[in-house]
Design an enzyme around this catalytic site. Structure first.
Site, mmCIF file in Angstrom:
data_model
loop_
_atom_site.group_PDB
_atom_site.id
_atom_site.type_symbol
_atom_site.label_atom_id
_atom_site.label_comp_id
_atom_site.label_asym_id
_atom_site.label_seq_id
_atom_site.Cartn_x
_atom_site.Cartn_y
_atom_site.Cartn_z
ATOM 1 N N LYS A 44 33.303 52.534 35.495
ATOM 2 C CA LYS A 44 33.587 51.684 36.648
ATOM 3 C C LYS A 44 32.867 50.347 36.437
ATOM 4 O O LYS A 44 31.788 50.311 35.821
ATOM 5 C CB LYS A 44 33.071 52.372 37.924
ATOM 6 C CG LYS A 44 33.120 51.537 39.200
ATOM 7 C CD LYS A 44 34.525 51.311 39.709
ATOM 8 C CE LYS A 44 34.548 50.407 40.954
ATOM 9 N NZ LYS A 44 35.905 49.981 41.311
ATOM 10 N N CYS A 127 38.278 40.952 39.896
ATOM 11 C CA CYS A 127 38.178 41.849 41.055
ATOM 12 C C CYS A 127 38.737 41.151 42.285
ATOM 13 O O CYS A 127 38.226 40.105 42.682
ATOM 14 C CB CYS A 127 36.735 42.265 41.317
ATOM 15 S SG CYS A 127 36.628 43.274 42.818
HETATM 16 C C1 DHB Z 1 37.486 46.701 42.399
HETATM 17 C C2 DHB Z 1 38.820 46.467 42.223
HETATM 18 C C3 DHB Z 1 39.246 45.812 41.098
HETATM 19 O O1 DHB Z 1 40.566 45.580 40.863
HETATM 20 C C4 DHB Z 1 38.341 45.405 40.168
HETATM 21 O O2 DHB Z 1 38.767 44.766 39.080
HETATM 22 C C5 DHB Z 1 37.008 45.639 40.332
HETATM 23 C C6 DHB Z 1 36.574 46.297 41.460
HETATM 24 C C7 DHB Z 1 36.997 47.377 43.597
HETATM 25 O O3 DHB Z 1 37.507 47.094 44.679
HETATM 26 O O4 DHB Z 1 36.079 48.209 43.468
#
Ligand code: DHB
Length: 308
Positions: A44, A127
């Site tokens: 993540k 993001c």
């Molecule tokens: C999140 C969503 C995304 O598309 C990303 O690239 C990074 C984080 C999120 O909301 O956690």
């Protein structure tokens, strides 16, 4: 017959692994990916400090994909740096996804990762779910500056996760920036940002953060993802590898991304919806297509899409 491929010189047994986002936050989830047929493990996106993320509900399956506004829930770069050596037992490339909340945070995380046990870094420039924070990838000048700063620090091969682009001029502007720097790979695309799904019966949105706006994934976004892979394949230096992501549910989808120019692909929504068995199923389907069409390597088909 070889299904192997490589990203920035790092070898993968086959081209299919997880996208940063779903089911890759905890050490247990990362071990589950390690134990699956995924060919690599990506974390993540990590921030400097741990984050709980946005209020729930913040992810929903929808008829042709998913919508989410997770808000970067993650255990912090310090924790992922502790997890990485533990994931080595799976004997797969390890990729750290980085999404610091500002340039100074990104620099600090990248410095810390220099001595961490990962093979590649995917710097997230896209993001869409942080209130008040525009996606860096939509600001060409800022992207240029971030890459200059970050690439002067990193000792690991580094790539960037990009948002989708929709205009040829924007592709050209971003490609010029990427070609200028020692970017080793790109991943395209992130979710299509700030979509809105409505439950007509309830006359309501379906996720809580940001008034229901969230990143769109799944079948809805495959044609846009393919277009981004293809356009960047045409525009980028040939030593920049491309990882395709967006709406991959089958071996045929993987094949299409490789024809468009991808060296590997990531699974997001399908992994969230079907769990880790999707890696084995899609790998088998992809191998079957390669065999049926008489290809003996990924390189033979990569980028060979024909025009009419
Ligand atoms: C999140 C969503 C995304 O598309 C990303 O690239 C990074 C984080 C999120 O909301 O956690």
């Amino acid at each position: 017959m070889s299904y192997s491929t490589s990203i920035a010189g790092i070898k993968l047994q086959h081209p299919i692994f997880n996208a940063s986002g779903p089911l890759c936050v905890t050490l247990e989830e990362l071990h589950d990916i390690g134990a699956s047929h995924a060919s690599a493990i990506i974390t993540k996106s990590m921030t400097k400090e741990p984050r709980l993320g946005n209020p729930e509900p913040r992810y929903k399956d929808i008829p042709h994909g998913s919508i989410n506004s997770m808000g970067l829930p993650n255990h912090s770069c310090k924790k992922y740096i502790e997890y990485l050596p533990q994931l080595r037992k799976h004997s797969k490339p390890l990729i750290a996804s980085v999404s610091g909340l500002c340039l100074d945070d990104n620099k600090e995380i990248i410095r810390a990762l220099n001595s961490a046990d990962c093979d590649l870094i995917e710097l997230n420039l896209s993001c869409p779910n942080l209130v008040g924070k525009p996606q860096i990838g939509y600001d060409v000048e800022q992207s240029d500056n971030v890459l200059k700063e970050i690439l002067s620090i990193t000792k690991k091969p580094l790539g960037v996760k990009l948002p989708p682009y929709f205009d040829f001029v924007h592709f050209e502007q971003m490609a010029a920036v990427l070609n200028k720097h020692q970017v080793r790979f790109i991943t395209c695309i992130n979710s299509i940002g700030n979509a809105l799904f409505i439950d007509a019966e309830k006359e309501k949105v379906i996720i809580k953060p940001k008034g229901g706006f969230g990143g769109l994934g799944g079948h809805y976004i495959k044609p846009t993802a393919l277009a981004n892979v293809r356009k960047f394949y045409e525009l980028l230096r040939k030593d920049i590898d491309i990882i395709g992501c967006g709406g991959i549910y089958s071996g045929t989808d993987v094949f299409e991304f490789i024809l468009a120019g991808a060296s590997a692909v990531q699974l997001g929504t399908v992994f969230m919806q079907q769990g880790h068995t999707c890696f084995e199923r899609i790998e088998k389907e992809f191998n079957h297509i390669m065999h049926r069409k008489g290809y003996t390597s990924i390189d033979q088909m990569k980028g060979t899409l024909r025009e009419l």
